[in-house]
Scaffold this motif. Sequence first.
Motif, PDB file in Angstrom:
ATOM      1  N   ASP A 210       0.823  -1.209   0.000  1.00 13.37           N
ATOM      2  CA  ASP A 210       0.000   0.000   0.000  1.00 13.37           C
ATOM      3  C   ASP A 210       0.862   1.267   0.000  1.00 13.37           C
ATOM      4  N   MET A 211       1.671   1.383  -1.035  1.00 15.27           N
ATOM      5  CA  MET A 211       2.446   2.599  -1.263  1.00 15.27           C
ATOM      6  C   MET A 211       2.711   2.681  -2.769  1.00 15.27           C
ATOM      7  N   TYR A 212       3.087   3.853  -3.245  1.00 10.64           N
ATOM      8  CA  TYR A 212       3.341   4.014  -4.673  1.00 10.64           C
ATOM      9  C   TYR A 212       4.698   3.421  -5.046  1.00 10.64           C
ATOM     10  N   ALA A 213       4.757   2.840  -6.237  1.00 12.03           N
ATOM     11  CA  ALA A 213       6.001   2.224  -6.706  1.00 12.03           C
ATOM     12  C   ALA A 213       7.124   3.245  -6.821  1.00 12.03           C
ATOM     13  N   THR A 214       6.782   4.479  -7.170  1.00 11.21           N
ATOM     14  CA  THR A 214       7.808   5.523  -7.270  1.00 11.21           C
ATOM     15  C   THR A 214       8.462   5.769  -5.914  1.00 11.21           C
ATOM     16  N   ALA A 215       7.654   5.743  -4.843  1.00  7.96           N
ATOM     17  CA  ALA A 215       8.202   5.926  -3.495  1.00  7.96           C
ATOM     18  C   ALA A 215       9.071   4.735  -3.103  1.00  7.96           C
ATOM     19  N   ALA A 216       8.638   3.535  -3.495  1.00 11.45           N
ATOM     20  CA  ALA A 216       9.420   2.336  -3.196  1.00 11.45           C
ATOM     21  C   ALA A 216      10.769   2.384  -3.902  1.00 11.45           C
ATOM     22  N   LYS A 217      10.776   2.855  -5.145  1.00 15.36           N
ATOM     23  CA  LYS A 217      12.030   2.968  -5.886  1.00 15.36           C
ATOM     24  C   LYS A 217      12.978   3.951  -5.210  1.00 15.36           C
ATOM     25  N   ARG A 218      12.431   5.038  -4.693  1.00 10.62           N
ATOM     26  CA  ARG A 218      13.277   6.012  -3.981  1.00 10.62           C
ATOM     27  C   ARG A 218      13.872   5.379  -2.721  1.00 10.62           C
ATOM     28  N   GLN A 219      13.047   4.630  -1.999  1.00 13.79           N
ATOM     29  CA  GLN A 219      13.539   3.972  -0.787  1.00 13.79           C
ATOM     30  C   GLN A 219      14.659   2.980  -1.107  1.00 13.79           C
ATOM     31  N   ILE A 220      14.472   2.209  -2.178  1.00  9.82           N
ATOM     32  CA  ILE A 220      15.477   1.227  -2.578  1.00  9.82           C
ATOM     33  C   ILE A 220      16.773   1.928  -2.984  1.00  9.82           C
ATOM     34  N   ALA A 221      16.634   3.024  -3.745  1.00 11.81           N
ATOM     35  CA  ALA A 221      17.812   3.781  -4.182  1.00 11.81           C
ATOM     36  C   ALA A 221      18.538   4.402  -2.984  1.00 11.81           C
ATOM     37  N   ASP A 222      17.767   4.936  -2.043  1.00 12.98           N
ATOM     38  CA  ASP A 222      18.366   5.545  -0.852  1.00 12.98           C
ATOM     39  C   ASP A 222      19.086   4.492  -0.008  1.00 12.98           C
ATOM     40  N   ALA A 223      18.468   3.310   0.106  1.00 16.88           N
ATOM     41  CA  ALA A 223      19.081   2.235   0.890  1.00 16.88           C
ATOM     42  C   ALA A 223      20.371   1.761   0.230  1.00 16.88           C
ATOM     43  N   ALA A 224      20.367   1.662  -1.084  1.00 19.29           N
ATOM     44  CA  ALA A 224      21.561   1.238  -1.813  1.00 19.29           C
ATOM     45  C   ALA A 224      22.681   2.261  -1.655  1.00 19.29           C
ATOM     46  N   LYS A 225      22.310   3.544  -1.707  1.00 15.93           N
ATOM     47  CA  LYS A 225      23.300   4.603  -1.542  1.00 15.93           C
ATOM     48  C   LYS A 225      23.879   4.588  -0.130  1.00 15.93           C
ATOM     49  N   ALA A 226      23.006   4.401   0.856  1.00 15.41           N
ATOM     50  CA  ALA A 226      23.469   4.361   2.243  1.00 15.41           C
ATOM     51  C   ALA A 226      24.417   3.189   2.471  1.00 15.41           C
ATOM     52  N   ALA A 227      24.095   2.046   1.876  1.00 19.38           N
ATOM     53  CA  ALA A 227      24.956   0.863   2.015  1.00 19.38           C
ATOM     54  C   ALA A 227      26.305   1.100   1.350  1.00 19.38           C
ATOM     55  N   LYS A 228      26.283   1.763   0.192  1.00 18.84           N
ATOM     56  CA  LYS A 228      27.526   2.051  -0.516  1.00 18.84           C
ATOM     57  C   LYS A 228      28.389   3.035   0.268  1.00 18.84           C
ATOM     58  N   ASP A 229      27.744   4.056   0.837  1.00 13.20           N
ATOM     59  CA  ASP A 229      28.474   5.043   1.641  1.00 13.20           C
ATOM     60  C   ASP A 229      29.079   4.379   2.881  1.00 13.20           C
ATOM     61  N   ALA A 230      28.312   3.463   3.497  1.00 12.40           N
ATOM     62  CA  ALA A 230      28.815   2.771   4.690  1.00 12.40           C
ATOM     63  C   ALA A 230      30.009   1.898   4.344  1.00 12.40           C
ATOM     64  N   GLU A 231      29.951   1.270   3.179  1.00 18.02           N
ATOM     65  CA  GLU A 231      31.063   0.421   2.736  1.00 18.02           C
ATOM     66  C   GLU A 231      32.318   1.249   2.493  1.00 18.02           C
ATOM     67  N   LYS A 232      32.137   2.427   1.889  1.00 17.54           N
ATOM     68  CA  LYS A 232      33.276   3.314   1.656  1.00 17.54           C
ATOM     69  C   LYS A 232      33.891   3.771   2.972  1.00 17.54           C
ATOM     70  N   ALA A 233      33.010   4.125   3.926  1.00 17.66           N
ATOM     71  CA  ALA A 233      33.491   4.603   5.214  1.00 17.66           C
ATOM     72  C   ALA A 233      34.265   3.491   5.942  1.00 17.66           C
ATOM     73  N   GLU A 234      33.779   2.280   5.832  1.00 18.31           N
ATOM     74  CA  GLU A 234      34.414   1.145   6.489  1.00 18.31           C
ATOM     75  C   GLU A 234      35.798   0.891   5.897  1.00 18.31           C
ATOM     76  N   LYS A 235      35.920   1.033   4.577  1.00 17.34           N
ATOM     77  CA  LYS A 235      37.219   0.822   3.919  1.00 17.34           C
ATOM     78  C   LYS A 235      38.231   1.877   4.339  1.00 17.34           C
ATOM     79  N   LYS A 236      37.760   3.099   4.555  1.00 12.45           N
ATOM     80  CA  LYS A 236      38.656   4.174   4.967  1.00 12.45           C
ATOM     81  C   LYS A 236      39.220   3.928   6.359  1.00 12.45           C
ATOM     82  N   GLN A 237      38.410   3.264   7.199  1.00 11.65           N
ATOM     83  CA  GLN A 237      38.846   3.013   8.576  1.00 11.65           C
ATOM     84  C   GLN A 237      39.848   1.875   8.678  1.00 11.65           C
ATOM     85  N   VAL A 238      39.861   1.023   7.637  1.00  8.90           N
ATOM     86  CA  VAL A 238      40.780  -0.120   7.667  1.00  8.90           C
ATOM     87  C   VAL A 238      42.214   0.339   7.447  1.00  8.90           C
TER      88      VAL A 238
END
Length: 238
Positions: A210-238
């Motif tokens: 019960d939500m619009y597909a456009t909103a779901a796509k934004r959520q998926i894109a935001d989650a993917a970006k957040a995961a990518k940013d977290a991965e980059k941050a983790e690599k910098k700490q190593v």
Amino acid sequence: MKVAIGGPLKVAFRPWVEGLENIPDEGAAILASNHLSFSDSFFLPAILDRKVTFIAKAEYFTTPGVKGRLTAAFFKGVGQLPVDRSGARGAGEAAIKSGIEVLERGELFGIYPEGTRSPDGRLYRGKPGGLARVALATGAPVIPVAMIDTEKIQPPGKVMPKLMRPGIRIGKPLDFSRYQGMEHDRFVLRAVTDEVMYEIMKLSGQEYVDMYATAAKRQIADAAKAAKDAEKAEKKQV
């Protein structure tokens, strides 16, 4: 062009169909379908004897060069209608106007109530501005359609399709004449859209969200970006 494209599609993919008898032999009707793949707009017209017109971005018809001309010819051949997305209200109003014109000629008009392809194979909330307004403005019956497994044939981002059998289930026509003249009542538009989406859900067997597909796509894109940013941050700490 429809014969040239539809014939090979049916031979290569052998789509199975249920409820073909629900498509009228003549007269206006709206085919309201779920949207799993770019290829949905080709498989549905391929199995019908009548022409069905879907809307498509105007850019598909105006790209310059040989490739652009071939693309435009292909989309016109399979019944796609260009819609200019410019202007104050963009594609929504253009799509409504185009749909009404198609139906007033006594033809079949295809529309995806979700407004965009499902990002994960689930069925999303229908947008009330297009389907319901066209149905109430014209009095045309709405025929729910479920595309089955087309997302497995051509997932988003994939150019080459996988050879497998898709399915198409066509439901019984829905009559909304009781709401005639109420196409500007937002509660009526919501009720009509929800009724159609419920029928599509029953035909497709998809999980409903019960939500619009456009909103779901934004959520998926935001989650993917957040995961990518977290991965980059983790690599910098190593």
